[in-house]
Design a protein around this motif. Structure first.
Motif, PDB file in Angstrom:
ATOM      1  N   ARG A  15       3.940   0.336   3.438  1.00 23.71           N
ATOM      2  CA  ARG A  15       4.080   1.781   3.225  1.00 23.71           C
ATOM      3  C   ARG A  15       5.368   2.300   3.850  1.00 23.71           C
ATOM      4  O   ARG A  15       6.082   3.113   3.262  1.00 23.71           O
ATOM      5  CB  ARG A  15       2.876   2.541   3.801  1.00 23.71           C
ATOM      6  CG  ARG A  15       1.658   2.550   2.915  1.00 23.71           C
ATOM      7  CD  ARG A  15       0.631   3.564   3.400  1.00 23.71           C
ATOM      8  NE  ARG A  15       0.278   3.388   4.796  1.00 23.71           N
ATOM      9  CZ  ARG A  15      -0.679   2.566   5.229  1.00 23.71           C
ATOM     10  NH1 ARG A  15      -1.365   1.834   4.370  1.00 23.71           N
ATOM     11  NH2 ARG A  15      -0.947   2.474   6.501  1.00 23.71           N
ATOM     12  N   MET A  17       8.325   1.298   1.782  1.00 23.44           N
ATOM     13  CA  MET A  17       8.425   2.110   0.569  1.00 23.44           C
ATOM     14  C   MET A  17       8.994   3.494   0.894  1.00 23.44           C
ATOM     15  O   MET A  17       9.855   4.007   0.180  1.00 23.44           O
ATOM     16  CB  MET A  17       7.048   2.244  -0.085  1.00 23.44           C
ATOM     17  CG  MET A  17       7.064   3.036  -1.365  1.00 23.44           C
ATOM     18  SD  MET A  17       8.084   2.294  -2.655  1.00 23.44           S
ATOM     19  CE  MET A  17       7.081   0.896  -3.099  1.00 23.44           C
ATOM     20  N   ARG A  18       8.547   4.078   1.996  1.00 22.83           N
ATOM     21  CA  ARG A  18       9.093   5.380   2.407  1.00 22.83           C
ATOM     22  C   ARG A  18      10.581   5.275   2.670  1.00 22.83           C
ATOM     23  O   ARG A  18      11.355   6.150   2.289  1.00 22.83           O
ATOM     24  CB  ARG A  18       8.389   5.882   3.667  1.00 22.83           C
ATOM     25  CG  ARG A  18       7.092   6.601   3.415  1.00 22.83           C
ATOM     26  CD  ARG A  18       6.671   7.447   4.612  1.00 22.83           C
ATOM     27  NE  ARG A  18       6.736   6.738   5.871  1.00 22.83           N
ATOM     28  CZ  ARG A  18       5.746   6.024   6.396  1.00 22.83           C
ATOM     29  NH1 ARG A  18       4.610   5.899   5.750  1.00 22.83           N
ATOM     30  NH2 ARG A  18       5.895   5.432   7.556  1.00 22.83           N
ATOM     31  N   ARG A  20      12.692   3.110   1.420  1.00 22.36           N
ATOM     32  CA  ARG A  20      13.439   2.874   0.178  1.00 22.36           C
ATOM     33  C   ARG A  20      13.612   4.148  -0.625  1.00 22.36           C
ATOM     34  O   ARG A  20      14.612   4.320  -1.316  1.00 22.36           O
ATOM     35  CB  ARG A  20      12.713   1.842  -0.685  1.00 22.36           C
ATOM     36  CG  ARG A  20      13.017   0.413  -0.308  1.00 22.36           C
ATOM     37  CD  ARG A  20      12.612  -0.533  -1.406  1.00 22.36           C
ATOM     38  NE  ARG A  20      11.203  -0.468  -1.737  1.00 22.36           N
ATOM     39  CZ  ARG A  20      10.253  -1.212  -1.177  1.00 22.36           C
ATOM     40  NH1 ARG A  20      10.564  -2.078  -0.238  1.00 22.36           N
ATOM     41  NH2 ARG A  20       9.007  -1.090  -1.556  1.00 22.36           N
ATOM     42  N   THR A  21      12.626   5.039  -0.566  1.00 23.47           N
ATOM     43  CA  THR A  21      12.680   6.253  -1.398  1.00 23.47           C
ATOM     44  C   THR A  21      13.272   7.448  -0.638  1.00 23.47           C
ATOM     45  O   THR A  21      13.363   8.525  -1.211  1.00 23.47           O
ATOM     46  CB  THR A  21      11.274   6.619  -1.913  1.00 23.47           C
ATOM     47  OG1 THR A  21      10.415   6.830  -0.777  1.00 23.47           O
ATOM     48  CG2 THR A  21      10.715   5.520  -2.774  1.00 23.47           C
ATOM     49  N   PHE A  22      13.651   7.248   0.621  1.00 20.75           N
ATOM     50  CA  PHE A  22      14.199   8.353   1.410  1.00 20.75           C
ATOM     51  C   PHE A  22      15.621   8.658   0.951  1.00 20.75           C
ATOM     52  O   PHE A  22      16.414   7.755   0.717  1.00 20.75           O
ATOM     53  CB  PHE A  22      14.198   7.982   2.888  1.00 20.75           C
ATOM     54  CG  PHE A  22      14.673   9.083   3.779  1.00 20.75           C
ATOM     55  CD1 PHE A  22      13.873  10.167   4.056  1.00 20.75           C
ATOM     56  CD2 PHE A  22      15.945   9.034   4.312  1.00 20.75           C
ATOM     57  CE1 PHE A  22      14.318  11.190   4.872  1.00 20.75           C
ATOM     58  CE2 PHE A  22      16.396  10.059   5.129  1.00 20.75           C
ATOM     59  CZ  PHE A  22      15.577  11.131   5.400  1.00 20.75           C
ATOM     60  N   ARG A  23      15.936   9.924   0.795  1.00 19.39           N
ATOM     61  CA  ARG A  23      17.297  10.342   0.406  1.00 19.39           C
ATOM     62  C   ARG A  23      18.090  10.696   1.655  1.00 19.39           C
ATOM     63  O   ARG A  23      17.684  11.552   2.434  1.00 19.39           O
ATOM     64  CB  ARG A  23      17.238  11.585  -0.498  1.00 19.39           C
ATOM     65  CG  ARG A  23      16.592  11.332  -1.810  1.00 19.39           C
ATOM     66  CD  ARG A  23      17.483  10.459  -2.644  1.00 19.39           C
ATOM     67  NE  ARG A  23      17.144  10.639  -4.043  1.00 19.39           N
ATOM     68  CZ  ARG A  23      17.967  10.340  -5.012  1.00 19.39           C
ATOM     69  NH1 ARG A  23      19.139   9.856  -4.763  1.00 19.39           N
ATOM     70  NH2 ARG A  23      17.593  10.523  -6.248  1.00 19.39           N
TER      71      ARG A  23
END
Length: 62
Positions: A52, A55-56, A58-61
């Motif tokens: 988890r 994944m957070r 990887r998707t953080f901008r």
């Protein structure tokens, strides 16, 4: 005991920065130790938490 002040309500003015940092470092060490113990005891939950977190991240901008 409503008339006894909680020690976390008001910071002790005599407490130095060094003492506060030392207490904080001790707390963080104990927290890391507790997390490591939990990860050893519950490896499946630890793996899911790692996935988890990955994944957070990887998707953080930025």
């Amino acid at each position: 005991m409503p008339d006894t002040p909680d020690r976390f309500d008001v910071p002790d003015p005599a407490e130095t920065d060094a003492e506060r940092r030392r207490r904080r470092a001790q707390f963080l060490r104990e927290l890391a130790e507790a997390r490591a113990l939990r990860d050893r005891v519950q490896p499946r939950r630890a793996k899911a938490a790692r996935l988890r977190h990955a994944m957070r991240m990887r998707t953080f901008r930025w």
